[in-house]
Design a protein around this motif. Structure first.
Motif: not given
Length: 211
Positions: A14-15, A50-56, A80-88, A184-193
C-alpha cells in the motif's frame, strides 16, 4: 509487532496509498470494557490503521463523537484531503460506532463520513476512490444485524449510483470470532490494486450460519 496483514501481504503493498479511518472515540475515563468482545471492537479501528500503515499506507483517523455535527466531519475530511495523496480510501468502523451509539449512530456516521469524503475528496480529485464499511458482528447487540443490513444496502446502492465516478463500495460483515487483525488484513487487501475489482458486495466473515 507485525500485524496479520503484514504477515500475509507483500511489504509496501500500500505504498503511498492514502486512507482515512472513521471510528468511535475510545472510552477514555469511562467504564472498562465489559467483555473480551468489547475490547476487540475498541481496537478494530486502531488495528486497521496499524495494518495499513505497516504496508506503506498514509493513514489518518477521525473519532466521530456522537454529539458532533456534519461540520466536524467536513473539517476532519478537509484536513485529511490536504495531505499528500489526498484521500484514496475511506474505512468506516461501523462496529465501533455501533458499540458506541447503537444503530442510529452507526448508520448516520457511515453516511456522514461517506458524504463528506465523496464531496470533498473523491469528486474534486476526479479519480474515484474506495469505501469499506466494517459491520458489527451478530453478537454485538440486539440491532447488530440491522446495522449490518444497513451498511450492506448502502454499499450495494452506492456502488451502482457512483460507478460512473470510479467509486467502489464494499461491506465486511464481521463474525463473532473475527479478530481485529483478520478484519484489518481484509481491509488492507481491499486497499491494494486488486481491491479495485470488488464493489457492491458483502464480504461475509460470519461463517456458514451467517447468511
Amino acid at each position: 509487532m507485525p500485524t496479520v496483514a503484514a504477515e500475509l501481504l507483500r511489504p509496501d503493498l500500500l505504498r503511498e496509498t492514502s486512507i482515512l479511518v472513521v471510528t468511535a472515540p475510545a472510552r477514555a475515563g469511562g467504564p472498562a470494557p465489559e467483555s473480551l468482545d468489547d475490547t476487540l471492537v475498541e481496537s478494530l479501528g486502531q488495528t486497521v490503521c496499524e495494518a495499513c500503515g505497516q504496508l506503506g499506507a498514509r493513514v489518518d483517523s477521525y473519532a466521530r463523537d456522537s454529539a458532533a455535527d456534519e461540520t466536524a466531519m467536513d473539517a476532519a475530511v478537509a484536513s485529511a484531503a490536504t495531505n499528500p495523496g489526498g484521500i484514496e480510501m475511506l474505512v468506516v468502523d461501523g462496529a465501533a460506532l455501533f458499540a458506541s451509539g447503537g444503530l442510529r449512530e452507526c448508520l448516520d456516521s457511515a453516511w456522514d463520513a461517506t458524504r463528506a469524503v465523496v464531496n470533498l475528496a473523491f469528486l474534486p480529485a476526479g479519480r474515484g476512490g474506495r469505501i469499506v464499511y466494517l459491520a458489527p458482528a451478530p453478537n454485538a447487540g440486539e440491532q447488530a444485524d440491522a446495522a449490518r443490513a444497513g451498511l450492506e444496502n448502502l454499499a450495494r446502492t452506492l456502488s451502482v449510483e457512483w460507478a460512473r465516478h470510479g467509486i467502489t463500495t464494499v461491506a465486511i460483515a464481521l463474525g463473532d470470532t473475527t479478530t481485529p487483525g483478520e478484519a484489518a488484513a481484509l481491509t488492507a487487501y481491499l486497499a491494494s490494486p486488486v481491491g479495485a475489482y470488488f464493489s457492491g458486495c458483502l464480504l461475509d466473515l460470519r461463517g456458514p450460519a451467517g447468511g
